[in-house]
Scaffold this active site. Structure first.
Site, mmCIF file in Angstrom:
data_model
loop_
_atom_site.group_PDB
_atom_site.id
_atom_site.type_symbol
_atom_site.label_atom_id
_atom_site.label_comp_id
_atom_site.label_asym_id
_atom_site.label_seq_id
_atom_site.Cartn_x
_atom_site.Cartn_y
_atom_site.Cartn_z
ATOM 1 N N CYS A 151 0.870 -1.185 0.000
ATOM 2 C CA CYS A 151 0.000 0.000 0.000
ATOM 3 C C CYS A 151 0.902 1.230 0.000
ATOM 4 O O CYS A 151 1.688 1.441 0.933
ATOM 5 C CB CYS A 151 -0.924 0.016 1.212
ATOM 6 S SG CYS A 151 -1.784 1.598 1.386
ATOM 7 N N CYS B 266 0.492 3.468 3.062
ATOM 8 C CA CYS B 266 1.121 2.883 4.259
ATOM 9 C C CYS B 266 2.632 3.116 4.210
ATOM 10 O O CYS B 266 3.253 3.428 5.235
ATOM 11 C CB CYS B 266 0.821 1.387 4.351
ATOM 12 S SG CYS B 266 -0.851 0.999 4.921
ATOM 13 N N ASP C 143 -0.361 16.140 -3.039
ATOM 14 C CA ASP C 143 -0.658 15.147 -4.078
ATOM 15 C C ASP C 143 0.391 15.253 -5.185
ATOM 16 O O ASP C 143 0.786 16.339 -5.605
ATOM 17 C CB ASP C 143 -2.059 15.389 -4.643
ATOM 18 C CG ASP C 143 -2.574 14.183 -5.414
ATOM 19 O OD1 ASP C 143 -3.528 13.540 -4.936
ATOM 20 O OD2 ASP C 143 -2.030 13.879 -6.499
ATOM 21 N N HIS D 58 -4.606 1.281 8.051
ATOM 22 C CA HIS D 58 -5.006 0.918 6.684
ATOM 23 C C HIS D 58 -6.436 0.402 6.613
ATOM 24 O O HIS D 58 -6.791 -0.587 7.249
ATOM 25 C CB HIS D 58 -4.082 -0.162 6.111
ATOM 26 C CG HIS D 58 -4.460 -0.523 4.707
ATOM 27 N ND1 HIS D 58 -3.928 0.106 3.607
ATOM 28 C CD2 HIS D 58 -5.378 -1.414 4.219
ATOM 29 C CE1 HIS D 58 -4.470 -0.386 2.511
ATOM 30 N NE2 HIS D 58 -5.357 -1.314 2.861
ATOM 31 N N ASN E 197 -13.003 9.923 -2.225
ATOM 32 C CA ASN E 197 -13.481 8.976 -3.235
ATOM 33 C C ASN E 197 -13.643 7.596 -2.610
ATOM 34 O O ASN E 197 -12.776 7.131 -1.869
ATOM 35 C CB ASN E 197 -12.487 8.918 -4.409
ATOM 36 C CG ASN E 197 -12.532 10.181 -5.244
ATOM 37 O OD1 ASN E 197 -13.595 10.738 -5.485
ATOM 38 N ND2 ASN E 197 -11.378 10.652 -5.672
ATOM 39 N N GLY F 106 -13.846 6.554 -8.827
ATOM 40 C CA GLY F 106 -12.501 6.668 -9.373
ATOM 41 C C GLY F 106 -11.407 6.535 -8.336
ATOM 42 O O GLY F 106 -10.286 7.018 -8.541
ATOM 43 N N THR G 265 -8.332 5.384 -6.687
ATOM 44 C CA THR G 265 -7.177 4.667 -7.245
ATOM 45 C C THR G 265 -6.239 4.125 -6.166
ATOM 46 O O THR G 265 -5.504 3.174 -6.426
ATOM 47 C CB THR G 265 -6.367 5.583 -8.185
ATOM 48 O OG1 THR G 265 -5.961 6.746 -7.460
ATOM 49 C CG2 THR G 265 -7.192 5.976 -9.396
ATOM 50 N N HIS H 190 -8.378 8.240 2.239
ATOM 51 C CA HIS H 190 -7.697 9.530 2.278
ATOM 52 C C HIS H 190 -8.692 10.624 1.936
ATOM 53 O O HIS H 190 -9.669 10.398 1.220
ATOM 54 C CB HIS H 190 -6.517 9.554 1.305
ATOM 55 C CG HIS H 190 -6.874 9.117 -0.081
ATOM 56 N ND1 HIS H 190 -7.007 7.792 -0.422
ATOM 57 C CD2 HIS H 190 -7.147 9.829 -1.208
ATOM 58 C CE1 HIS H 190 -7.342 7.702 -1.707
ATOM 59 N NE2 HIS H 190 -7.436 8.928 -2.200
ATOM 60 N N HIS I 61 -9.000 14.319 0.253
ATOM 61 C CA HIS I 61 -8.354 15.336 -0.578
ATOM 62 C C HIS I 61 -8.749 16.714 -0.052
ATOM 63 O O HIS I 61 -9.933 16.982 0.177
ATOM 64 C CB HIS I 61 -8.854 15.256 -2.027
ATOM 65 C CG HIS I 61 -8.523 13.993 -2.749
ATOM 66 N ND1 HIS I 61 -7.503 13.915 -3.677
ATOM 67 C CD2 HIS I 61 -9.078 12.755 -2.718
ATOM 68 C CE1 HIS I 61 -7.455 12.696 -4.190
ATOM 69 N NE2 HIS I 61 -8.410 11.968 -3.629
#
Ligand code: AMP
Length: 113
Positions: A4, A7, A30, A46, A86, A92, A94, A99, A101
């Site tokens: 990950c 992680c 980002d 996680h 997300n 979407g 990924t 997380h 944003h």
């Protein structure tokens, strides 16, 4: 969790442009910014989505949300910012480590919400 990327960033195994860290979370810029300011706030535990979150992880998410105004202030986002989380394929997502944003530093213009 093995393999990950978030992680590994949280563990310091992969470098990041860190803007904040404590025992519960890390926030970093980002790598492919979608706004002038684009930071990810990542709980260190996680789990992929809110649907997978246990009670202890929910406390971490709460701590992230409580800390975000101070992180945003440190980023110079006095005029406001947008938060996006997300969840799954249709959104979407990924990176399958939850997380948040933070997007800002500009007029965000046309928006869905
Ligand atoms: P999402 O599409 O919501 O899963 O968001 C994942 C975000 O992680 C994307 O905006 C990527 O640009 C970002 N990202 C992926 N790898 C890295 C990295 N090593 N450092 C910083 N951001 C990353």
């Amino acid at each position: 969790m093995e393999n990950c990327i978030f992680c590994k960033i949280a563990a310091g195994e992969i470098p990041s442009a860190k803007v904040y860290e404590d025992e519960d979370m890390i926030a970093f810029r980002d790598i492919a910014p979608q706004a002038k300011v684009h930071v990810l706030v990542v709980p260190k535990s996680h789990f992929a989505t809110l649907a997978e979150m246990d009670a202890a992880q929910a406390e971490l998410v709460k701590k992230c949300l409580v800390k975000i105004p101070a992180i945003a202030e440190g980023l110079g986002l006095a005029n406001g910012y947008r938060l996006i989380v997300n969840q799954g394929r249709d959104a979407g997502q990924t990176v399958h480590h939850l997380h948040i944003h933070i997007l800002g530093g500009q007029d965000m213009g046309e928006k869905m919400l």
